[in-house]
Design a protein around this motif. Structure first.
Motif, short mmCIF file in Angstrom:
data_model
loop_
_atom_site.label_atom_id
_atom_site.label_comp_id
_atom_site.label_asym_id
_atom_site.label_seq_id
_atom_site.Cartn_x
_atom_site.Cartn_y
_atom_site.Cartn_z
N ALA A 1 0.84 -1.20 0.00
CA ALA A 1 0.00 0.00 0.00
C ALA A 1 0.87 1.25 0.00
CB ALA A 1 -0.94 -0.01 1.21
N THR A 2 1.96 1.21 0.75
CA THR A 2 2.85 2.37 0.81
C THR A 2 3.49 2.61 -0.55
OG1 THR A 2 3.28 1.79 3.10
CG2 THR A 2 4.75 3.40 2.12
N ALA A 3 3.90 1.53 -1.22
CA ALA A 3 4.50 1.67 -2.55
C ALA A 3 3.47 2.23 -3.54
CB ALA A 3 5.02 0.32 -3.03
N LEU A 4 2.24 1.76 -3.43
CA LEU A 4 1.18 2.25 -4.33
C LEU A 4 0.96 3.74 -4.15
CD1 LEU A 4 -1.95 -0.07 -4.54
CD2 LEU A 4 -0.73 1.01 -6.41
N GLN A 5 1.05 4.18 -2.90
CA GLN A 5 0.83 5.61 -2.63
C GLN A 5 1.77 6.47 -3.47
OE1 GLN A 5 1.13 5.64 1.74
NE2 GLN A 5 -0.89 6.58 1.75
N GLY A 6 2.93 5.92 -3.76
CA GLY A 6 3.92 6.69 -4.51
C GLY A 6 3.53 6.98 -5.95
N VAL A 7 2.60 6.19 -6.50
CA VAL A 7 2.27 6.39 -7.92
C VAL A 7 0.85 6.92 -8.13
CG1 VAL A 7 3.92 4.69 -8.77
CG2 VAL A 7 1.58 3.97 -8.19
N ALA B 1 -5.76 12.14 -3.96
CA ALA B 1 -7.00 11.65 -3.33
C ALA B 1 -6.87 10.16 -3.00
CB ALA B 1 -8.18 11.88 -4.26
N ASP B 2 -6.30 9.40 -3.92
CA ASP B 2 -6.13 7.96 -3.68
C ASP B 2 -5.05 7.70 -2.63
OD1 ASP B 2 -8.15 7.27 -5.41
OD2 ASP B 2 -6.82 7.04 -7.14
N LYS B 3 -4.03 8.54 -2.60
CA LYS B 3 -3.01 8.43 -1.55
C LYS B 3 -3.67 8.51 -0.18
CE LYS B 3 1.43 10.43 -3.01
NZ LYS B 3 1.13 10.95 -4.36
N ALA B 4 -4.55 9.51 -0.04
CA ALA B 4 -5.21 9.71 1.25
C ALA B 4 -6.11 8.53 1.58
CB ALA B 4 -6.03 11.00 1.22
N ARG B 5 -6.75 7.96 0.56
CA ARG B 5 -7.62 6.81 0.81
C ARG B 5 -6.79 5.62 1.27
NH1 ARG B 5 -9.98 5.50 -4.30
NH2 ARG B 5 -11.47 4.14 -3.23
N LEU B 6 -5.64 5.43 0.65
CA LEU B 6 -4.78 4.32 1.08
C LEU B 6 -4.22 4.57 2.47
CD1 LEU B 6 -2.94 3.27 -2.19
CD2 LEU B 6 -4.46 1.88 -0.80
N GLU B 7 -4.02 5.83 2.81
CA GLU B 7 -3.52 6.14 4.15
C GLU B 7 -4.54 5.66 5.19
OE1 GLU B 7 -0.80 6.95 6.80
OE2 GLU B 7 -0.43 7.09 4.65
N GLN B 8 -5.82 5.84 4.88
CA GLN B 8 -6.85 5.35 5.80
C GLN B 8 -6.79 3.82 5.89
OE1 GLN B 8 -8.73 6.83 7.82
NE2 GLN B 8 -8.60 8.96 7.19
N HIS B 9 -6.52 3.19 4.77
CA HIS B 9 -6.41 1.72 4.78
C HIS B 9 -5.21 1.32 5.66
CE1 HIS B 9 -7.54 -2.04 2.43
NE2 HIS B 9 -6.63 -2.45 3.27
N LEU B 10 -4.11 2.07 5.51
CA LEU B 10 -2.93 1.79 6.34
C LEU B 10 -3.24 1.98 7.82
CD1 LEU B 10 -0.27 3.48 4.04
CD2 LEU B 10 -0.23 1.09 4.76
N ASP B 11 -4.03 3.02 8.14
CA ASP B 11 -4.45 3.22 9.52
C ASP B 11 -5.17 1.98 10.05
OD1 ASP B 11 -3.44 5.70 9.88
OD2 ASP B 11 -5.35 6.77 9.73
N GLY B 12 -6.03 1.44 9.22
CA GLY B 12 -6.78 0.25 9.60
C GLY B 12 -5.85 -0.93 9.83
N ILE B 13 -4.84 -1.06 8.97
CA ILE B 13 -3.90 -2.18 9.13
C ILE B 13 -3.10 -2.00 10.42
CG2 ILE B 13 -1.88 -3.32 8.15
CD1 ILE B 13 -3.03 -2.52 5.38
N ARG B 14 -2.67 -0.75 10.67
CA ARG B 14 -1.93 -0.51 11.92
C ARG B 14 -2.79 -0.86 13.14
NH1 ARG B 14 1.02 3.65 8.68
NH2 ARG B 14 -0.80 4.99 8.57
N ALA B 15 -4.05 -0.50 13.06
CA ALA B 15 -4.96 -0.80 14.18
C ALA B 15 -5.11 -2.32 14.35
CB ALA B 15 -6.32 -0.15 13.95
N LEU B 16 -5.19 -3.02 13.22
CA LEU B 16 -5.34 -4.48 13.28
C LEU B 16 -4.06 -5.11 13.83
CD1 LEU B 16 -6.92 -7.04 12.71
CD2 LEU B 16 -6.34 -6.83 10.30
N GLU B 17 -2.90 -4.58 13.44
CA GLU B 17 -1.64 -5.11 13.99
C GLU B 17 -1.61 -4.92 15.50
OE1 GLU B 17 1.78 -3.64 11.64
OE2 GLU B 17 1.67 -5.67 10.80
N LYS B 18 -2.12 -3.77 15.94
CA LYS B 18 -2.14 -3.52 17.38
C LYS B 18 -3.06 -4.52 18.09
CE LYS B 18 -3.54 0.48 19.28
NZ LYS B 18 -3.46 1.94 19.41
N GLN B 19 -4.19 -4.79 17.44
CA GLN B 19 -5.10 -5.79 18.03
C GLN B 19 -4.38 -7.13 18.19
OE1 GLN B 19 -8.89 -6.38 16.12
NE2 GLN B 19 -9.17 -4.19 15.79
N ILE B 20 -3.63 -7.52 17.16
CA ILE B 20 -2.94 -8.81 17.21
C ILE B 20 -1.84 -8.77 18.27
CG2 ILE B 20 -1.63 -10.51 15.87
CD1 ILE B 20 -3.17 -9.55 13.38
#
Lengths: 551, 442
Positions: free
Chosen positions: B211-217, B221-240
């Motif tokens: 997702a981070t690599a995709l943000q580069g291209v 608007a899509d960068k920001a959307r992926l950032e929200q997805h990354l936030d979700g992944i970080r939250a899920l990692e914290k849950q684990i």
């Protein structure tokens, strides 16, 4: 739940902002050319529609999973819900982001699918073509990841991607003891990839148009397959894409023709119609069964099927003038609908094509229980909801929301019975209301012969219903007449083109897209208003094939 | 809008003889009870919640006659009579961010203090108050926040920002599974090592890399959307992560009863009360077990036309607010129904002891709607209730009546500060305020 009046969705149908003041309902300031006055074909502009990375809708996610792993996979439905924009989830998919819970749900769904695949030999055989010698069989792992990755990512994996996922497979196989366990984790990894869950589109310099960007051949494969099939590319389309055929006019046309003739195009059309006509809401139709004896939970899904089948029939079987959907006497009923429509059921179960009797009050889409029930309240019809549907979805006339702090109360039905038309009078006489309600209610009142679930009736509260009215000055007698007026309206076909274009590109058309829409409309008319032709026109258009540079 | 972390974090350790022991950070806040007696900071974490219903209320039946501490429940607020001392009423306030979009303007204004973005896309421009607070107060728990709704597939109004919605969970069974089955570790228990957890985390690491690599291209608007997805992944990692730690014991924590798989409609009417209560029961334990500290309960959506299971209510709620003549007795009966359910939430929280007070005393809950008078979508005389004293930061049992139609954003500033955030202002555009509602602050 019916769709909502006065809600945040659907007010904003066009790029124009209309102040919510009395008299604001002027509609589109630049109406499309009248059907009788097309003049010479305007040249097709070479402007890109908007570009973005759509997130797969719930339907597309399910279609993709079944396509890759087998039709009988039980696809988890509890994934992040779609959000609509302008009434289209296809547009919402371009802007919506995902919540934390949505990410959790994607992980759960990925493992739920992966478990099913490795637990069943038939499913497993679809993805595992080699026989692993043990949990550390790196060659078989690499081959499996490479093959599966191409389907899931809708392109060949890069070497880095392939190595990473192969390592996950081998690591999980080693830790958990078994190649299958590794396969499960590799599948779960791919199904959580943004390359699967989103449709990232970047493009490449267009050699034919210096300074412009076109979608790559592989990006075109996904664009086409989601537009025409609501699904991922099949192997043949991927092969054509890998050979570069989708950036070539002839190669592209050949694939589009094949795709439109494929059975998958029917699923694709169903996806579009479901979105365009908001048919998903039929699953949670809220009607009072004590008032409507014909109402039961299966009515909504049956009504949806009728509408989907009629679209399919006109587009694929008849391949005829799409506008007939407003007037046709043909429809599809199952026993449930037949009894509600008061016609004999042609079969004991399932749907069949029927020709409604010539004196039937129903004709075309406006006689469908789906449309009539969706745009009604739980216990009553709504001329406003129905009128708004016609304006928004069939004519593309945006209706701004009501002004602030207006008293929306209507007078009480008096003793002796009063029809909705009489109760709605203030909407049409009070200038604060009439500027907008005058555009909606007279159309909706034309459907008053059908109650809130779509049953025919001639009286309301003991009074005879008067279903006559006019659309922008053109009079009609009843629902059938209204359908005919809409079919012949010079707004109907351009609006349909706009809807198809929005769906195909995943964005609301802007002012810059207007010339493209005008030419597409001209061509659609020249092709006899056939939807198959329109699909190809849109898919071949520069707007669909050119990308905007990332901003 | 300035974002700050909580001025201090409260860590929970094991209970010693039923008394919570706070460790980790010095207690910075000293507040005074009514008698002016200073007492030490409460060792329990603060929680924040939203209770929301659609279609407003009837102002004539809503506003209590008396102000201050001697207010008596108005006709609509009668269901709250038993818990009146735990609730403050704030009346006479107005949403300043416009009212052009019925139901939406009010909801977005009251919940975010910012205008509703309607020029191109109908969405929030700023996060809703629950998410604004969750960004600070939701970092130490397994779930940053929990959202639930009583109606199937309801939308709710919990937003992190433009188009970034947190869809509420409407299925009690799914809500229960999420909190208490999938990866729940009982506070005070020892976890068994699970080899699958690090493997799941390495998948997530890879997804983050992609997702981070995709943000580069992609475009911004899509960068920001992926950032929200990354936030979700970080939250899920914290849950684990949390699943691999031994959580401290919590006396009040117990796994709630398993809900039914389904709460089907009866005669075309949804079981609103039963569904709401089973969701609340799960939520209360999710808070008591410190799985989350922020929640929103979307009792009904804006513009909801749900058919309430009330005798004599013969139309959908939204339709009635517009079409019922006179003083709208049917709408009133619906509001009583909704207030009963808000009372259930308040009482359920008050029934859980925490230290020498209750879970409710460690909450600040905002109850509100998408407009004032449903018939006209007005945004003046806004319905606002606040339950819980938020560890003594808020006064309860008070009716504060604004005589000058103050900005509803002041309430949001009050709540965010009560939760421990240091803020100079709240809101945006016409919703911007720099002062709070001091009458309900301690």
């Amino acid at each position: 739940m019916s769709r909502k009046v006065h809600s945040m969705l659907g007010w904003i149908g066009t790029p124009l902002v209309l102040a919510a003041i009395a008299g604001a309902c002027s509609g589109d300031p630049q109406p499309p050319p009248a059907a009788t006055d097309y003049g010479p074909r305007p040249p097709m502009p070479e402007t890109a529609a908007q570009t973005g990375a759509q997130r797969l809708t719930v339907a597309q996610y399910g279609n993709a999973i079944r396509d890759i792993f087998g039709k009988d996979i039980n696809v988890p439905t509890a994934i992040e819900v779609d959000t609509a924009l302008d009434g289209f989830v296809a547009l919402g998919a371009s802007v919506s982001t995902i919540s934390i819970q949505g990410v959790e749900k994607y992980e759960k769904a990925a493992f739920a699918v992966a478990k099913q695949v490795v637990a069943d030999e038939t499913h497993k055989a679809m993805v595992l073509k080699c026989t692993p010698s043990g949990p550390d069989d790196a060659a078989c792992a690499k081959e499996t990841v490479t093959n599966l990755g191409r389907r899931v990512y809708r392109r060949q994996l890069t070497e880095a991607e392939q190595i990473r996922i192969t390592n996950i497979l081998l690591q999980a196989a080693s830790v958990l003891g078994g190649f299958d366990k590794g396969l499960e984790f590799a599948i779960a990894a791919m199904l959580q990839s943004p390359h699967f869950l989103y449709r990232p589109q970047v493009g490449e310099p267009d050699p034919a148009r210096p300074g412009q960007v076109r979608y790559t051949s592989l990006e075109m494969a996904s664009r086409l397959s989601f537009f025409l099939w609501n699904n991922i590319p099949d192997d043949e389309l991927l092969l054509a894409a890998e050979k570069g055929q989708l950036v070539d006019d002839d190669g592209l046309a050949e694939q589009i023709d094949r795709m439109i003739e494929s059975p998958r195009a029917r699923e694709g059309l169903r996806g579009f119609v479901t979105d365009y006509m908001h048919l998903a809401h039929l699953d949670k139709l809220s009607k009072d069964p004590t008032l409507f004896t014909y109402f039961s939970p299966e009515l909504g899904p049956a009504a949806r099927e009728e509408t989907l089948r009629l679209f399919e029939h006109i587009v694929f079987e008849l391949d005829t003038d799409f506008r007939d959907i407003m007037t046709t006497k043909q429809t599809f009923v199952n026993p449930k609908l037949a009894s509600m429509y008061m016609i004999p059921s042609p079969s004991d179960e399932g749907f069949s094509l029927v020709e409604l009797p010539s004196d039937s009050p129903r004709a075309g889409l406006l006689g469908h229980a789906s449309i009539l029930a969706l745009h009604s309240h739980p216990r009553a019809t709504s001329s406003t909801l129905r009128g708004k549907f016609i304006r928004d979805d069939l004519l593309c006339d945006p209706i701004p929301p009501p002004p602030a702090n207006v008293n929306t109360g209507l007078p009480e039905a008096s003793e002796g019975g009063q029809t909705l038309r009489e109760r709605m009078k203030p909407h049409l006489t009070d200038p604060t209301c009439s500027s907008c309600h005058g555009l909606m209610d007279p159309l909706g009142l034309g459907l008053e012969n059908f109650d809130a679930i779509g049953r025919y009736r001639t009286t309301e509260a003991g009074a005879i219903i008067d279903p006559s009215g006019q659309v922008d000055g053109v009079p009609f007698k009843d629902a059938r007449g209204l359908g005919q007026v809409l079919r012949d309206s010079n707004k109907f076909a351009p609006c349909f083109v706009r809807k198809v274009f929005s769906y195909a590109t995943g964005f609301r058309p802007t002012e810059a897209d207007r010339p493209t829409l005008n030419t597409l409309t001209w061509d659609f008319r020249a092709e006899g208003y056939r939807v198959k032709a329109l699909m190809k026109l849109v898919a071949m258009s520069p707007a669909f094939r050119l990308a905007q540079k990332p901003q | 809008m300035k974002r700050t972390k909580l001025s201090r974090r409260t860590m929970l350790r094991g209970m010693v003889g039923g008394v919570g022991v706070a460790i980790g950070l010095p207690a910075l806040e000293i507040f005074f009870d009514r008698a002016g007696k200073a007492r030490a900071a409460d060792p329990f974490p603060k929680r924040f919640g939203v209770f929301f219903w659609g279609n407003g209320m009837l102002p004539d039946k809503w506003v209590p006659a008396k102000t201050g501490t001697s207010w008596d429940p108005s006709p609509t607020l009668m269901p709250l009579a038993d818990v009146k001392d735990k609730i403050s009423v704030v009346s006479g306030m107005k949403v300043f961010t416009g009212s052009n979009f019925p139901h939406s303007s009010g909801a977005v204004g009251i919940l975010s203090g910012a205008p509703f973005e309607n020029n191109t896309d109908s969405t929030f421009v700023e996060p809703s108050i629950d998410q604004f607070i969750a960004a600070a107060a939701g970092q130490d728990t397994r779930f940053r926040s929990l959202e639930m709704s009583v109606q199937r597939a309801a939308k709710g109004w919990s937003y992190n920002g433009p188009h970034n919605q947190n869809p509420p969970e409407w299925s009690p069974a799914a809500f229960f599974n999420r909190v208490f089955v999938d990866g729940f570790v009982m506070p005070g228990s020892m976890v068994e090592p699970d080899p699958r957890l690090p493997l799941r985390q390495s998948i997530l690491d890879g997804v983050m890399g992609e997702a981070t690599a995709l943000q580069g291209v992609l475009g911004s608007a899509d960068k920001a959307r992926l950032e929200q997805h990354l936030d979700g992944i970080r939250a899920l990692e914290k849950q684990i992560d949390k699943l691999q730690q031994n959580p401290p014991a919590l006396v009040a924590c117990a796994v709630p009863g398993k809900p039914l798989d389904d709460y089907p409609d009866i005669d075309g009417r949804p079981q609103l009360s039963a569904t709401s209560r089973v969701l609340v029961d799960i939520l209360v334990m999710a808070l008591a077990c410190d799985q989350t500290r922020v929640f929103s309960h979307w009792f009904s959506d804006s513009v909801s036309n749900v058919l309430f299971p009330i005798a004599g209510v013969d139309s959908g709620h939204h339709q009635l607010t517009h079409d019922e003549p006179g003083d709208q007795p049917k709408v009133h009966s619906i509001l009583l129904y909704i207030m009963e359910e808000f009372a259930y939430l308040v009482k359920a929280l008050a029934a859980v002891p925490e230290g020498d007070s209750t879970l409710l005393d460690h909450c600040a809950i905002l109850a509100t709607s998408d407009c004032s008078l449903g018939r006209s979508h007005s945004v003046e005389e806004y319905p606002i209730l606040i339950a819980g004293s938020c560890n003594g930061a808020l006064q309860t049992g008070v009716h504060y009546r604004s005589t000058s139609s103050e900005n509803t954003s002041k309430v949001l500033l009050t709540l965010a500060r009560a939760m421990g955030m240091t803020l100079d202002s709240y809101g945006k555009g016409d919703g911007l305020v720099t002062s709070s509602v001091s009458a309900i602050e301690v």
